[in-house]
Design an enzyme around this catalytic site. Structure first.
Site, PDB file in Angstrom:
ATOM      1  N   ASP A 177       0.910  -1.141   0.000  1.00  0.00           N
ATOM      2  CA  ASP A 177       0.000   0.000   0.000  1.00  0.00           C
ATOM      3  C   ASP A 177       0.950   1.191   0.000  1.00  0.00           C
ATOM      4  O   ASP A 177       1.589   1.471   1.021  1.00  0.00           O
ATOM      5  CB  ASP A 177      -0.881   0.016   1.251  1.00  0.00           C
ATOM      6  CG  ASP A 177      -1.834   1.194   1.232  1.00  0.00           C
ATOM      7  OD1 ASP A 177      -1.394   2.312   0.895  1.00  0.00           O
ATOM      8  OD2 ASP A 177      -3.015   1.019   1.542  1.00  0.00           O
ATOM      9  N   HIS A 178       1.092   1.866  -1.145  1.00  0.00           N
ATOM     10  CA  HIS A 178       2.201   2.819  -1.237  1.00  0.00           C
ATOM     11  C   HIS A 178       2.061   3.978  -0.259  1.00  0.00           C
ATOM     12  O   HIS A 178       3.036   4.663   0.031  1.00  0.00           O
ATOM     13  CB  HIS A 178       2.425   3.287  -2.686  1.00  0.00           C
ATOM     14  CG  HIS A 178       1.483   4.347  -3.158  1.00  0.00           C
ATOM     15  ND1 HIS A 178       0.218   4.076  -3.595  1.00  0.00           N
ATOM     16  CD2 HIS A 178       1.626   5.691  -3.265  1.00  0.00           C
ATOM     17  CE1 HIS A 178      -0.370   5.202  -3.947  1.00  0.00           C
ATOM     18  NE2 HIS A 178       0.461   6.207  -3.754  1.00  0.00           N
ATOM     19  N   GLU A 216      -7.605  15.111  -4.647  1.00  0.00           N
ATOM     20  CA  GLU A 216      -6.780  15.086  -5.858  1.00  0.00           C
ATOM     21  C   GLU A 216      -7.389  16.004  -6.909  1.00  0.00           C
ATOM     22  O   GLU A 216      -8.611  16.190  -6.945  1.00  0.00           O
ATOM     23  CB  GLU A 216      -6.707  13.675  -6.422  1.00  0.00           C
ATOM     24  CG  GLU A 216      -6.056  12.676  -5.484  1.00  0.00           C
ATOM     25  CD  GLU A 216      -5.937  11.303  -6.130  1.00  0.00           C
ATOM     26  OE1 GLU A 216      -4.858  11.003  -6.651  1.00  0.00           O
ATOM     27  OE2 GLU A 216      -6.920  10.554  -6.138  1.00  0.00           O
ATOM     28  N   ASP A 235     -10.874   2.112  -4.441  1.00  0.00           N
ATOM     29  CA  ASP A 235      -9.583   2.599  -4.918  1.00  0.00           C
ATOM     30  C   ASP A 235      -8.781   3.297  -3.812  1.00  0.00           C
ATOM     31  O   ASP A 235      -7.559   3.198  -3.776  1.00  0.00           O
ATOM     32  CB  ASP A 235      -9.825   3.570  -6.092  1.00  0.00           C
ATOM     33  CG  ASP A 235      -8.536   4.021  -6.763  1.00  0.00           C
ATOM     34  OD1 ASP A 235      -7.751   3.139  -7.141  1.00  0.00           O
ATOM     35  OD2 ASP A 235      -8.327   5.238  -6.910  1.00  0.00           O
ATOM     36  N   HIS A 240      -5.713   2.967   1.260  1.00  0.00           N
ATOM     37  CA  HIS A 240      -4.907   4.095   1.739  1.00  0.00           C
ATOM     38  C   HIS A 240      -5.532   4.817   2.937  1.00  0.00           C
ATOM     39  O   HIS A 240      -4.871   5.073   3.944  1.00  0.00           O
ATOM     40  CB  HIS A 240      -4.699   5.124   0.618  1.00  0.00           C
ATOM     41  CG  HIS A 240      -4.141   4.538  -0.640  1.00  0.00           C
ATOM     42  ND1 HIS A 240      -3.238   3.510  -0.661  1.00  0.00           N
ATOM     43  CD2 HIS A 240      -4.364   4.850  -1.945  1.00  0.00           C
ATOM     44  CE1 HIS A 240      -2.923   3.219  -1.926  1.00  0.00           C
ATOM     45  NE2 HIS A 240      -3.604   4.012  -2.721  1.00  0.00           N
TER      46      HIS A 240
HETATM   47  C1  BG6 Z   1      -3.584   4.991  -6.231  1.00  0.00           C
HETATM   48  C2  BG6 Z   1      -4.988   5.125  -6.785  1.00  0.00           C
HETATM   49  O1  BG6 Z   1      -3.498   3.852  -5.424  1.00  0.00           O
HETATM   50  O2  BG6 Z   1      -3.279   6.150  -5.466  1.00  0.00           O
HETATM   51  C3  BG6 Z   1      -5.126   6.392  -7.610  1.00  0.00           C
HETATM   52  O3  BG6 Z   1      -5.284   3.990  -7.595  1.00  0.00           O
HETATM   53  C4  BG6 Z   1      -4.671   7.598  -6.817  1.00  0.00           C
HETATM   54  O4  BG6 Z   1      -6.457   6.563  -8.047  1.00  0.00           O
HETATM   55  C5  BG6 Z   1      -3.294   7.355  -6.203  1.00  0.00           C
HETATM   56  O5  BG6 Z   1      -4.625   8.703  -7.691  1.00  0.00           O
HETATM   57  C6  BG6 Z   1      -2.919   8.487  -5.263  1.00  0.00           C
HETATM   58  O6  BG6 Z   1      -1.581   8.336  -4.873  1.00  0.00           O
HETATM   59  P1  BG6 Z   1      -0.682   9.590  -4.482  1.00  0.00           P
HETATM   60  O7  BG6 Z   1       0.619   8.975  -4.036  1.00  0.00           O
HETATM   61  O8  BG6 Z   1      -0.561  10.425  -5.710  1.00  0.00           O
HETATM   62  O9  BG6 Z   1      -1.402  10.296  -3.383  1.00  0.00           O
END
Ligand code: BG6
Length: 484
Positions: A177-178, A216, A235, A240
């Site tokens: 989960d980045h 976003e 998503d 997240h």
């Molecule tokens: C991803 C989602 O996991 O995370 C995207 O699939 C989203 O929809 C993105 O835009 C957001 O990541 P970050 O690091 O740009 O906040």
């Protein structure tokens, strides 16, 4: 300040889906940056694996192009890029057949960490896991890395866990989960558990409510087909946002140790109450002046998928009794801004007769952009004429506080891949955690599907649908402004 880079053990990292979008945008540029930082040892290697019939040289060209496009120009060093590309090989592989596996087997070396990144559709996880074993490519020390989406509901997540468990133990599986790889997200734990200041107040007695916002500006244009089957709940919230909530709500683990941390997060997820429909607002962005709306981007004129969601969530345990967590996330909003705001209760007794009447402390943790922390405190308005109070920020920008070091912070993927090589699972989701998150999410989604709920339209560049404002107004509270 000089950043400390501790080299990891030598590795062979195989990237399945090595020619794909994620590999080009994140994984390969991230590995190059770690190489540049001196974290990859001399004898580490990267092996791209995908269906395309490419030579090593052609794949290296593709990696070079990815670096040129996705690594900031000031980090593009000709000599370093050439040395990095030297460490890269390619195998054309058939995930569901036998082509390429013997070649891959021949490339793997003993006495280095073997890691396999499954940057492919989840439907291929089983086939790849099985062939890694069949051909003796993976051993008991190998690690596999899998990406989200990890399932689209509890049943599919369970099925994926079962498929992987046939060939790998839980200790070998790294579910990414980045968000957990983001510097400021980890800072949440540092702030909570390395300072005496906050933890005594971190409970229902002193906290009024918590707001978690991941806003976003991007649309879903270009990935509408995927997104339309997913929506903001699957998503962003199931993974997240849920992880952010866990880090705020969890009990202090006994040690910063993978299972100790994940046990505490799991308890939070299990304590989440079901959410009633009146505590959920779903939105879909309208067309703008020069741009299509969600419907055009998803290419599904009848789509009921949400590109925005706001929810009021309760954690049903002793610490959080009666403290609402308001979560919201959406695309095409006013600004790209992610933050967590913890609003404390009013002092129990007011001694000042100032007209405002509210004396509120808010701790704001800005996740991105402009990472930092802000503590809103009450002070006296300057000047004579009585005791009037005002709220001012104790503002700390991490960029100002850390100088050059803040600029060198590895991106989420870089850090997480290095953690895989180190064998540290703290920042990865455990199978039971993912399943518990789906178990909470499923009834919510099933509810609106059964009722045929449609999301409310909102204008691009706005703060989301009107009803989301009401979600807090009804409780006598308001959302913080979405701004960078
Ligand atoms: C991803 C989602 O996991 O995370 C995207 O699939 C989203 O929809 C993105 O835009 C957001 O990541 P970050 O690091 O740009 O906040």
């Amino acid at each position: 300040m000089v950043s400390r880079v501790i080299p990891v053990d030598a590795f062979d990292l195989v990237i399945f889906g090595g020619t794909g979008d994620l590999a080009k945008r994140k994984i390969l540029p991230g590995l190059y940056r770690r190489f540049l930082a001196g974290q990859m040892t001399e004898n580490s290697r990267i092996i791209g694996a995908a269906r395309a019939d490419l030579t090593d040289a052609a794949f290296r060209t593709l990696v070079g192009e990815a670096i040129a496009e996705f690594v900031p120009k000031d980090r593009q060093d000709k000599k370093a890029i050439a040395d990095f590309l030297d460490k890269i090989a390619y195998v054309s592989i058939d995930a569901t057949g036998e082509g390429g596996w013997a070649k891959l087997q021949g490339l793997m070396r003993d006495n280095v960490v073997r890691a396999f990144y499954f940057s492919v559709a989840p439907s291929l996880f089983g086939d790849i896991a099985e062939r890694l074993h069949l051909h003796g490519i993976a051993d008991a020390w190998s690690r596999i890395v899998v990406e989200k989406p990890f399932g689209r509901d509890l049943d599919s997540a369970r099925a994926l866990n079962a498929v992987l468990a046939k060939h790998f133990t839980e200790a070998q599986i790294y579910r990414i989960d980045h968000y957990l790889g983001k510097e400021t997200v980890q800072n949440l734990m540092a702030v909570r558990f390395a300072n005496i200041l906050f933890e005594p107040l971190w409970k229902a007695e002193y906290i009024d409510h918590v707001q978690i916002t991941v806003a976003e500006t991007v649309s879903v244009d270009g990935r509408g087909a995927y997104y339309d089957k997913s929506g903001a709940m699957r998503d962003m919230v199931q993974n997240h946002m849920m992880q952010l909530l866990c880090l705020i709500a969890m009990e202090p683990p006994y040690h910063f140790d993978p299972d100790a941390v994940r046990d505490e997060k799991l308890k939070v997820i299990r304590a989440l109450k079901p959410v009633s429909p009146e505590h959920i607002v779903r939105g879909q962005y309208n067309a703008g002046k020069d741009e299509g709306g969600y419907i055009e981007h998803s290419e599904n004129p009848a789509s009921k998928t949400e590109s925005y969601i706001a929810l009021k969530v309760n954690v049903s345990n002793w610490r959080w009794q009666g403290v609402p967590f308001y979560l919201r996330t959406g695309k095409r909003l006013r600004a790209r801004a992610s933050e967590i705001a913890i609003t404390f209760k009013q002092p129990p007794h007011a001694i000042f007769d100032d007209a405002k009447g509210w004396h509120e402390n808010v701790l704001v943790i800005r996740l991105q952009p402009n990472e930092g922390m802000n503590l809103m405190v009450m002070i006296k308005e300057p000047g004579p004429g009585g005791m009037r109070l005002m709220q001012v920020p104790l503002d700390m920008s991490f960029a100002d506080a850390l100088g050059d070091e803040a600029e060198d912070v590895p991106d989420a993927y870089e850090r997480l891949i290095m953690d895989v090589i180190r064998g540290n699972q703290t920042l990865f989701m455990r199978g039971d955690e993912v399943e518990a998150a789906w178990a909470w999410t499923d009834p919510i989604i099933q509810g609106w599907e059964a009722r045929g709920d449609k999301p409310q339209g909102y204008d691009p560049g706005s703060s989301g649908p009107e009803d989301a404002l009401m979600l807090m107004h009804r409780d006598g509270r308001r959302w913080r402004e979405i701004k960078e």
